[in-house]
Design a protein around this motif. Structure first.
Motif, PDB file in Angstrom:
ATOM      1  N   UNK A  80       5.861  11.112 -16.822  1.00 31.02           N
ATOM      2  CA  UNK A  80       4.639  11.595 -17.508  1.00 31.02           C
ATOM      3  C   UNK A  80       3.482  10.813 -16.707  1.00 31.02           C
ATOM      4  N   UNK A  81       3.504   9.594 -16.708  1.00 30.49           N
ATOM      5  CA  UNK A  81       2.556   8.793 -16.304  1.00 30.49           C
ATOM      6  C   UNK A  81       2.415   9.041 -14.837  1.00 30.49           C
ATOM      7  N   UNK A  82       3.312   8.953 -14.196  1.00 31.59           N
ATOM      8  CA  UNK A  82       3.210   9.042 -12.629  1.00 31.59           C
ATOM      9  C   UNK A  82       2.705  10.442 -11.928  1.00 31.59           C
ATOM     10  N   UNK A  83       2.785  11.453 -12.810  1.00 27.04           N
ATOM     11  CA  UNK A  83       2.066  12.645 -12.493  1.00 27.04           C
ATOM     12  C   UNK A  83       0.777  12.453 -12.105  1.00 27.04           C
ATOM     13  N   UNK A  84       0.061  11.389 -12.731  1.00 27.14           N
ATOM     14  CA  UNK A  84      -1.319  11.156 -12.446  1.00 27.14           C
ATOM     15  C   UNK A  84      -1.542  10.500 -10.910  1.00 27.14           C
ATOM     16  N   UNK A  85      -0.250  10.146 -10.432  1.00 26.89           N
ATOM     17  CA  UNK A  85      -0.414   9.708  -8.946  1.00 26.89           C
ATOM     18  C   UNK A  85       0.437  10.530  -7.912  1.00 26.89           C
ATOM     19  N   UNK A  86       0.604  11.848  -8.442  1.00 33.05           N
ATOM     20  CA  UNK A  86       1.380  12.875  -7.541  1.00 33.05           C
ATOM     21  C   UNK A  86       2.644  12.293  -7.008  1.00 33.05           C
ATOM     22  N   UNK A  87       3.347  11.491  -8.207  1.00 29.70           N
ATOM     23  CA  UNK A  87       4.654  10.908  -7.903  1.00 29.70           C
ATOM     24  C   UNK A  87       5.510  11.387  -8.698  1.00 29.70           C
ATOM     25  N   UNK A  88       6.922  11.493  -8.400  1.00 34.95           N
ATOM     26  CA  UNK A  88       8.163  11.704  -9.235  1.00 34.95           C
ATOM     27  C   UNK A  88       8.937  10.314  -9.118  1.00 34.95           C
ATOM     28  N   UNK A  89       9.409   9.887 -10.019  1.00 37.03           N
ATOM     29  CA  UNK A  89      10.327   8.453  -9.611  1.00 37.03           C
ATOM     30  C   UNK A  89      11.576   8.595  -9.973  1.00 37.03           C
ATOM     31  N   UNK A  90      12.610   7.905  -9.346  1.00 37.40           N
ATOM     32  CA  UNK A  90      14.071   7.855  -9.492  1.00 37.40           C
ATOM     33  C   UNK A  90      14.354   6.384  -9.601  1.00 37.40           C
ATOM     34  N   UNK A  91      15.336   6.131 -10.304  1.00 36.20           N
ATOM     35  CA  UNK A  91      15.748   4.757 -10.262  1.00 36.20           C
ATOM     36  C   UNK A  91      16.311   4.348  -8.817  1.00 36.20           C
ATOM     37  N   UNK A 126      15.524  -8.139 -15.895  1.00 31.88           N
ATOM     38  CA  UNK A 126      16.126  -7.069 -15.262  1.00 31.88           C
ATOM     39  C   UNK A 126      15.114  -6.222 -14.491  1.00 31.88           C
ATOM     40  N   UNK A 127      14.737  -6.777 -13.145  1.00 31.80           N
ATOM     41  CA  UNK A 127      13.604  -5.848 -12.568  1.00 31.80           C
ATOM     42  C   UNK A 127      14.034  -4.803 -11.928  1.00 31.80           C
ATOM     43  N   UNK A 128      13.625  -3.645 -12.256  1.00 32.73           N
ATOM     44  CA  UNK A 128      14.255  -2.335 -11.520  1.00 32.73           C
ATOM     45  C   UNK A 128      13.163  -1.814 -10.466  1.00 32.73           C
ATOM     46  N   UNK A 129      13.799  -1.358  -9.528  1.00 29.63           N
ATOM     47  CA  UNK A 129      13.135  -0.936  -8.199  1.00 29.63           C
ATOM     48  C   UNK A 129      13.118   0.512  -8.220  1.00 29.63           C
ATOM     49  N   UNK A 130      12.011   1.036  -7.795  1.00 32.46           N
ATOM     50  CA  UNK A 130      11.942   2.674  -7.704  1.00 32.46           C
ATOM     51  C   UNK A 130      11.950   3.246  -6.556  1.00 32.46           C
ATOM     52  N   UNK A 131      12.402   4.542  -6.396  1.00 30.04           N
ATOM     53  CA  UNK A 131      12.118   5.479  -5.234  1.00 30.04           C
ATOM     54  C   UNK A 131      10.994   6.285  -5.841  1.00 30.04           C
ATOM     55  N   UNK A 132       9.740   6.341  -5.113  1.00 28.79           N
ATOM     56  CA  UNK A 132       8.673   7.187  -5.325  1.00 28.79           C
ATOM     57  C   UNK A 132       8.612   8.388  -4.624  1.00 28.79           C
ATOM     58  N   UNK A 163       8.523   9.558   0.648  1.00 30.61           N
ATOM     59  CA  UNK A 163       8.881   9.009  -0.291  1.00 30.61           C
ATOM     60  C   UNK A 163       8.760   7.275   0.158  1.00 30.61           C
ATOM     61  N   UNK A 164       8.825   6.438  -1.027  1.00 30.03           N
ATOM     62  CA  UNK A 164       8.782   5.109  -0.799  1.00 30.03           C
ATOM     63  C   UNK A 164       9.750   4.361  -1.784  1.00 30.03           C
ATOM     64  N   UNK A 165      10.193   3.331  -1.381  1.00 29.99           N
ATOM     65  CA  UNK A 165      11.089   2.384  -2.187  1.00 29.99           C
ATOM     66  C   UNK A 165      10.149   0.968  -2.401  1.00 29.99           C
ATOM     67  N   UNK A 166       9.893   0.807  -3.900  1.00 32.66           N
ATOM     68  CA  UNK A 166       9.145  -0.538  -3.892  1.00 32.66           C
ATOM     69  C   UNK A 166       9.309  -0.941  -5.488  1.00 32.66           C
ATOM     70  N   UNK A 189       0.845  -1.331  -0.029  1.00 37.25           N
ATOM     71  CA  UNK A 189      -0.238   0.037  -0.109  1.00 37.25           C
ATOM     72  C   UNK A 189       0.743   1.187  -0.024  1.00 37.25           C
ATOM     73  N   UNK A 190       2.188   1.011  -0.361  1.00 35.28           N
ATOM     74  CA  UNK A 190       3.123   2.313  -0.180  1.00 35.28           C
ATOM     75  C   UNK A 190       2.528   3.335  -1.343  1.00 35.28           C
ATOM     76  N   UNK A 191       2.046   2.991  -2.329  1.00 34.68           N
ATOM     77  CA  UNK A 191       2.121   4.000  -3.476  1.00 34.68           C
ATOM     78  C   UNK A 191       0.615   4.966  -3.065  1.00 34.68           C
ATOM     79  N   UNK A 192      -0.259   4.279  -2.357  1.00 34.31           N
ATOM     80  CA  UNK A 192      -1.448   5.106  -1.749  1.00 34.31           C
ATOM     81  C   UNK A 192      -0.663   5.940  -0.746  1.00 34.31           C
ATOM     82  N   UNK A 193       0.234   5.687   0.076  1.00 34.76           N
ATOM     83  CA  UNK A 193       0.674   6.281   1.067  1.00 34.76           C
ATOM     84  C   UNK A 193       1.470   7.726   0.624  1.00 34.76           C
ATOM     85  N   UNK A 194       2.440   7.325  -0.401  1.00 31.64           N
ATOM     86  CA  UNK A 194       3.103   8.471  -0.986  1.00 31.64           C
ATOM     87  C   UNK A 194       2.192   9.294  -1.889  1.00 31.64           C
ATOM     88  N   UNK A 195       1.308   8.764  -2.390  1.00 33.82           N
ATOM     89  CA  UNK A 195       0.467   9.714  -3.446  1.00 33.82           C
ATOM     90  C   UNK A 195      -0.385  10.698  -2.492  1.00 33.82           C
TER      91      UNK A 195
END
Length: 362
Positions: free
Chosen positions: A139-150, A243-249, A94-97, A82-88
């Motif tokens: 661009x997609x994550x703007x819909x969720x109030x998120x900016x992502x970093x690798x 090659x699964x990428x993990x993100x900081x939101x 921020x979250x790491x997921x 549920x971390x996306x809901x928390x950061x949104x």
């Protein structure tokens, strides 16, 4: 006397004044920043959870302790999935997921992590950094109030632990398997019953027989979680995670409130963590795999008919999603074009070198 001092300051300039000690030094003090990070991973995994700890430590070091991020394992502040809901919503800054955990919200999330028969880790980083990947996902994550970093990459993963051997596609039917994110939709079309279970809960489900099989990452993490004790058959490769990428939101409001200096510090710290994660996996997985096999783990490659069926069903799913989800279609089509050129290059240089070296007795 006052007029003479003002004249001196005006003509000498600030640097000259400070050099002579004629005026007190001016200190540009950064405001203290305190953030919380919610991870989707348990503390026992020094590779995944540890990547967030490393990022937070670097942020503190580079800011002289003025920018602090406290790191919390899955379940401490919010449940792991549920971390996306928390950061949104701003519950945490921020979250790491793993983005593909949230494909149920929109399939496009999976493209920021891994999809079946997608990109390997180097190709993923290349698409993100030098291709259009990061731009399109942001661009997609703007819909969720998120900016992502690798935030890291596991490299190619293993195909998981199975109570019984998988000899053909017939053995997939009815199989209850814990499988991360998007791949569940594909394997469901092959007759399996996918289960979405957070990392810290997989062992007990496998031990109790609630599931028949489980995939996580690879030898190092899998050994720490003890899956070999409850399922002896270990398969490869993970066709769903090349090659699964993990993100900081990061919450966009929290990010926008940072000074330009702290934004640069955050970006640099995430980049360090991204590189460090795969270095750890590449260094630790070989040792763990030898230990697992030495203790009785049976190592198998997925049968060709399983791989062929998975490839076919994956692309059938992609076609269906592209027809109804414009967010997915826009990002996926760019990834496909990038993958085509990458595979052409890797086929000659990387694969040629790897094939020769792995056949040698060194």
């Amino acid at each position: 006397m006052v007029m003479e001092r003002r004249s001196f300051v005006r003509h000498a300039g600030l640097a000259g004044v400070l050099a002579t000690g004629a005026a007190p030094a001016v200190v540009n003090a950064q405001a203290q920043v305190r953030w919380r990070l919610a991870s989707s991973f348990p503390k026992s995994l020094d590779t995944l959870f540890g990547a967030a700890e490393l990022m937070a430590r670097k942020v503190s070091d580079m800011s002289g302790g003025k920018f602090q991020i406290s790191v919390h394992a899955g379940g401490e502040i919010v449940p792991a999935l549920q971390v996306v809901d928390a950061v949104q919503g701003g519950t945490v800054e921020c979250v790491h997921t793993a983005p593909y955990y949230f494909f149920g919200k929109d399939e496009t999330f999976a493209l920021g992590c891994a999809i079946p028969f997608g990109l390997n880790s180097r190709q993923m980083s290349a698409w993100m950094v030098e291709g259009n990947g990061l731009k399109l996902m942001r661009e997609f994550y703007r819909n969720y109030n998120i900016i992502n970093f690798l935030g890291g990459n596991t490299g190619a993963q293993m195909g998981g632990w199975y109570r019984k051997e998988i000899k053909s596609t017939a053995d997939i039917k009815g199989l209850k398997i814990r499988i991360g994110g998007f791949a569940g939709r594909v394997i469901e079309r092959m007759g399996a019953v996918p289960q979405q279970i957070a990392g810290g809960e997989i062992y007990s489900a496998l031990e109790k027989g609630t599931i028949d099989a489980a995939e996580w990452v690879g030898p190092y993490d899998d050994q720490k979680l003890g899956f070999n004790k409850v399922a002896p058959n270990y398969y490869y490769p993970s066709w769903w995670e090349g090659g699964a990428q993990v993100d900081f939101y990061v919450n966009t409001k929290a990010y926008d409130a940072l000074s330009s200096e702290n934004k640069a510090i955050l970006e640099a710290a995430c980049a360090v963590s991204h590189v460090d994660m795969q270095a750890k996996y590449d260094a630790k997985n070989p040792i763990a795999l030898k230990q697992l096999v030495g203790s009785g783990t049976k190592l198998f490659r997925f049968p060709k008919d399983v791989m062929d069926a998975a490839f076919k069903e994956s692309h059938a799913v992609y076609a269906e999603i592209s027809a109804k989800n414009p967010n997915w279609k826009k990002v996926y089509e760019d990834l496909v074009i990038f993958r085509r050129d990458q595979n052409l290059w890797f086929r000659f240089a990387e694969a040629g070198f790897d094939d020769f070296m792995q056949a040698q007795k060194l």
